[in-house]
Design a protein around this motif. Structure first.
Motif, PDB file in Angstrom:
ATOM      1  N   GLY A   1      49.882  30.673  82.420  1.00 29.05           N
ATOM      2  CA  GLY A   1      50.110  31.378  83.677  1.00 29.05           C
ATOM      3  C   GLY A   1      48.859  31.724  84.457  1.00 29.05           C
ATOM      4  N   SER A   2      47.662  31.378  83.972  1.00 24.97           N
ATOM      5  CA  SER A   2      46.443  31.693  84.714  1.00 24.97           C
ATOM      6  C   SER A   2      46.118  30.646  85.779  1.00 24.97           C
ATOM      7  CB  SER A   2      45.259  31.813  83.744  1.00 24.97           C
ATOM      8  OG  SER A   2      45.101  30.631  82.983  1.00 24.97           O
ATOM      9  N   MET A   3      46.717  29.456  85.650  1.00 27.96           N
ATOM     10  CA  MET A   3      46.509  28.393  86.619  1.00 27.96           C
ATOM     11  C   MET A   3      47.847  27.785  87.008  1.00 27.96           C
ATOM     12  SD  MET A   3      43.093  26.350  85.267  1.00 27.96           S
ATOM     13  CE  MET A   3      43.189  25.196  86.657  1.00 27.96           C
ATOM     14  N   SER A   4      47.816  26.996  88.085  1.00 27.11           N
ATOM     15  CA  SER A   4      48.989  26.262  88.542  1.00 27.11           C
ATOM     16  C   SER A   4      48.671  24.775  88.491  1.00 27.11           C
ATOM     17  CB  SER A   4      49.348  26.674  89.974  1.00 27.11           C
ATOM     18  OG  SER A   4      50.429  25.912  90.464  1.00 27.11           O
ATOM     19  N   LEU A   5      49.690  23.932  88.537  1.00 22.89           N
ATOM     20  CA  LEU A   5      49.430  22.491  88.588  1.00 22.89           C
ATOM     21  C   LEU A   5      48.688  22.123  89.865  1.00 22.89           C
ATOM     22  CD1 LEU A   5      52.780  20.929  87.302  1.00 22.89           C
ATOM     23  CD2 LEU A   5      50.601  20.988  86.113  1.00 22.89           C
TER      24      LEU A   5
ATOM     25  N   GLU B   1      32.568  34.176 102.099  1.00 19.76           N
ATOM     26  CA  GLU B   1      32.897  34.884 103.321  1.00 19.76           C
ATOM     27  C   GLU B   1      34.385  35.187 103.323  1.00 19.76           C
ATOM     28  OE1 GLU B   1      31.616  32.402 106.483  1.00 19.76           O
ATOM     29  OE2 GLU B   1      29.474  32.643 106.049  1.00 19.76           O
ATOM     30  N   ARG B   2      34.847  35.865 104.366  1.00 13.91           N
ATOM     31  CA  ARG B   2      36.251  36.306 104.391  1.00 13.91           C
ATOM     32  C   ARG B   2      37.216  35.122 104.316  1.00 13.91           C
ATOM     33  NH1 ARG B   2      39.319  39.833 109.163  1.00 13.91           N
ATOM     34  NH2 ARG B   2      41.349  39.897 108.100  1.00 13.91           N
ATOM     35  N   ALA B   3      36.904  34.045 105.041  1.00 13.87           N
ATOM     36  CA  ALA B   3      37.795  32.882 105.038  1.00 13.87           C
ATOM     37  C   ALA B   3      37.903  32.285 103.650  1.00 13.87           C
ATOM     38  CB  ALA B   3      37.288  31.840 106.040  1.00 13.87           C
ATOM     39  N   ALA B   4      36.751  32.117 102.973  1.00 11.18           N
ATOM     40  CA  ALA B   4      36.762  31.508 101.644  1.00 11.18           C
ATOM     41  C   ALA B   4      37.490  32.380 100.626  1.00 11.18           C
ATOM     42  CB  ALA B   4      35.332  31.238 101.182  1.00 11.18           C
ATOM     43  N   ARG B   5      37.459  33.705 100.810  1.00  3.43           N
ATOM     44  CA  ARG B   5      38.115  34.593  99.851  1.00  3.43           C
ATOM     45  C   ARG B   5      39.628  34.455  99.887  1.00  3.43           C
ATOM     46  NH1 ARG B   5      34.853  37.655  97.098  1.00  3.43           N
ATOM     47  NH2 ARG B   5      36.640  38.640  96.136  1.00  3.43           N
ATOM     48  N   ARG B   6      40.174  33.879 100.955  1.00  2.00           N
ATOM     49  CA  ARG B   6      41.623  33.664 101.011  1.00  2.00           C
ATOM     50  C   ARG B   6      42.067  32.625  99.978  1.00  2.00           C
ATOM     51  NH1 ARG B   6      44.633  35.831 104.820  1.00  2.00           N
ATOM     52  NH2 ARG B   6      46.203  34.181 104.698  1.00  2.00           N
ATOM     53  N   ARG B   7      41.134  31.870  99.437  1.00  4.88           N
ATOM     54  CA  ARG B   7      41.487  30.935  98.379  1.00  4.88           C
ATOM     55  C   ARG B   7      42.010  31.678  97.151  1.00  4.88           C
ATOM     56  NH1 ARG B   7      35.917  27.772  97.675  1.00  4.88           N
ATOM     57  NH2 ARG B   7      37.046  25.865  97.152  1.00  4.88           N
ATOM     58  N   LEU B   8      41.621  32.943  97.004  1.00  5.69           N
ATOM     59  CA  LEU B   8      41.987  33.711  95.819  1.00  5.69           C
ATOM     60  C   LEU B   8      43.357  34.379  95.947  1.00  5.69           C
ATOM     61  CD1 LEU B   8      38.531  35.427  95.149  1.00  5.69           C
ATOM     62  CD2 LEU B   8      39.362  33.206  94.334  1.00  5.69           C
ATOM     63  N   LEU B   9      44.070  34.104  97.036  1.00  2.62           N
ATOM     64  CA  LEU B   9      45.401  34.688  97.213  1.00  2.62           C
ATOM     65  C   LEU B   9      46.452  33.991  96.359  1.00  2.62           C
ATOM     66  CD1 LEU B   9      45.423  35.273 101.088  1.00  2.62           C
ATOM     67  CD2 LEU B   9      45.231  37.001  99.288  1.00  2.62           C
ATOM     68  N   VAL B  10      46.132  32.797  95.873  1.00  2.00           N
ATOM     69  CA  VAL B  10      47.071  32.055  95.025  1.00  2.00           C
ATOM     70  C   VAL B  10      46.345  31.623  93.757  1.00  2.00           C
ATOM     71  CG1 VAL B  10      48.412  31.217  96.991  1.00  2.00           C
ATOM     72  CG2 VAL B  10      46.518  29.854  96.134  1.00  2.00           C
ATOM     73  N   LYS B  11      47.097  31.153  92.786  1.00  2.00           N
ATOM     74  CA  LYS B  11      46.499  30.671  91.542  1.00  2.00           C
ATOM     75  C   LYS B  11      45.695  29.399  91.804  1.00  2.00           C
ATOM     76  CE  LYS B  11      50.079  32.328  88.336  1.00  2.00           C
ATOM     77  NZ  LYS B  11      51.081  31.880  87.333  1.00  2.00           N
TER      78      LYS B  11
END
Length: 497
Positions: free
Chosen positions: A414-418, A433-443
């Motif tokens: 459950g720590s990663m997704s396919l 930066e703020r834009a790149a941090r949106r990558r952390l909104l999903v697995k």
């Protein structure tokens, strides 16, 4: 008049023609206006897709009849004719044969899947209505098999189309771009980078009406777009941002393009938001572009979780002999540990231990600082095309991404997704930066858009853009397309080092 088959469009590098058997001669134009170029190969491609769907449906259903007759002795002619009618009616009803989606993106397969789901429901309801309770094989076997065969034949035709565009520069849609030079240049660069889309900007209209943009000559001013289309026979008119484009002027342009065969495309300000999040609706007589919030929770995410973990279990069972063989090769190579565990950042910034097959010498982390001056990675990434720390076995594993197979255990846990953004290192996220941090909104994912778009060959900005596109526009259909393309990227080994 319509361009005859094989005639070159103005500024084109090759003949706008798909290398398939010739179609019938084109008819005459409806009026004196020049028709948009490229329609001959489009009609031919559509005919091949529709013909392929019909043939696939008939062959699969006829084969099912033969098998069922052999097993039960019953003819099943009513079931066969009803299923055929249901499939061949559902396809056009769901616009699965629309020329605008054929050969483009996941929407083509989404409509095809929706049509076949409808056909299955219709066959099931018809069985209940007419008392034919033995329709289960037709609903749960025949219709899905029709879907599988039609998807394969459509994918094959799409590869032929993409090959013609990439290699020969044919089967392209001549585009007239109209807007501010900066936004037009961005469109030109995107079309050149994504030749498979089939757009080639051959002329530009700007406020000044002179010069060139991105190597493409300016054909006229913004108020001359319709005139230039009638003169050059462009297939697509792409309107990009510019203060000139008021609602009335866009409406007038749409009226002026009627009868030319040219498609008007208006690029929205939110260039990176697309797919299911964009909807056009009319409110108080005004067309409004609605942008829904990205979905990070809900039923679809639950379905994704179930699919991820079920696929991880099936995958681990299926490839267990391969995993065992790789483990033995790594152990024999230098007697070191088989697995390499590394702390990565997951959803909402939570860290986890990612598992990979070890591809470097023991203690590789300790000598990384000595190689920093030779770093070839983009942004905060550390990459070397010829990393001296990589073992002989590790080089092969990296080329074909076999070292990442143990990440299926992370997916199972459950720590990663396919499918998802690339799992970053903690030190990388410090400089986000703020834009790149949106990558952390999903697995993070075992694969993703970055994996099928060049991997280590991508620039940092392009890697972030692709990850953000996935976060913003995620859908189950997009996941399926990425998983399908991952197999090709892994086999080719492109961008892996």
């Amino acid at each position: 008049m319509e361009e005859p088959v094989g005639k070159r469009v103005p500024g084109a590098r090759g003949v706008a023609r798909l290398r398939l058997p010739p179609a019938s001669a084109a008819g005459t134009a409806e009026d004196a206006r020049p028709r948009a170029a490229g329609t001959s190969w489009e009609r031919r491609y559509s005919a091949f897709v529709i013909g392929g769907d019909v043939v696939a449906t008939l062959v699969v259903i006829a084969s099912a009849v033969l098998v069922l007759v052999e097993l039960t002795g019953r003819p099943y002619l009513l079931h066969a004719s009803g299923t055929t009618a249901a499939v061949l009616c559902a396809l056009p009803f769901n616009r699965a044969w629309s020329r605008h989606v054929l050969g483009e993106g996941a929407e083509e397969f989404r409509r095809l899947g929706r049509a076949l789901l409808m056909a299955g429901v219709v066959v099931a309801l018809a069985g209940l209505l007419f008392g034919a309770l033995d329709v289960q094989p037709w609903v749960f076997a025949v219709v899905p098999l029709v879907g599988l065969v039609t998807m394969v034949q459509r994918y094959t035709l799409r590869q032929v189309l993409h090959h013609a565009r990439h290699v020969h520069g044919t089967c392209m849609l001549p585009v007239l771009a109209a807007g501010a030079p900066g936004s037009v240049r961005d469109l030109i660069e995107r079309t050149r980078a994504g030749a498979h889309v089939g757009w080639r900007v051959e002329a530009v209209c700007t406020d000044s009406g002179t010069g060139e943009v991105g190597g493409v000559a300016v054909a006229g001013r913004l108020d001359e777009v319709a005139e230039q289309v009638c003169r050059g026979g462009y297939r697509v008119v792409a309107v990009t941002s510019d203060p000139y484009w008021t609602p009335k002027r866009l409406q007038r342009l749409a009226w002026d393009l009627e009868g030319t065969g040219a498609e008007l495309v208006v690029a929205p300000v939110l260039m990176e938001v697309a797919g299911p999040r964009l909807n056009v609706s009319g409110v108080l007589g005004m067309p409004l572009l609605r942008v829904s919030a990205p979905a990070f929770t809900g039923v679809r995410r639950v379905v994704k979780e179930i699919f991820d973990r079920a696929t991880a279990v099936a995958g681990l069972l299926l490839i267990s002999p391969v995993l065992l063989l790789i483990a033995v090769l790594i152990k024999l190579n230098d007697r070191g540990p088989v697995f390499y565990r590394q702390r990565r950042v997951g959803r909402d910034g939570r860290t986890f231990m990612m598992i990979k097959f070890r591809t470097m010498v023991v203690g590789a982390d300790r000598i990384r600082d000595e190689l920093l001056t030779a770093n070839e990675g983009a942004g905060p990434l550390f990459k070397l095309r010829r990393d001296p720390r990589v073992t002989r076995v590790g080089a092969v594993l990296r080329r074909y991404s076999l070292d990442e197979l143990p990440q299926l255990f992370n997916v199972l846990g459950g720590s990663m997704s396919l499918v998802g953004p690339r799992p970053p290192l903690p030190e990388e996220t410090v400089s986000y930066e703020r834009a790149a941090r949106r990558r952390l909104l999903v697995k993070p994912g075992l694969t993703g858009l970055w994996q099928v778009s060049g991997r280590s060959d991508l620039s940092w900005d392009e890697s972030v853009r692709l990850d953000l596109r996935y976060v913003e526009d995620w859908s189950l259909a997009l996941d399926m397309v990425i998983l399908w393309k991952t197999a090709r990227a892994v086999v080719s080994g492109r961008g892996a080092y």
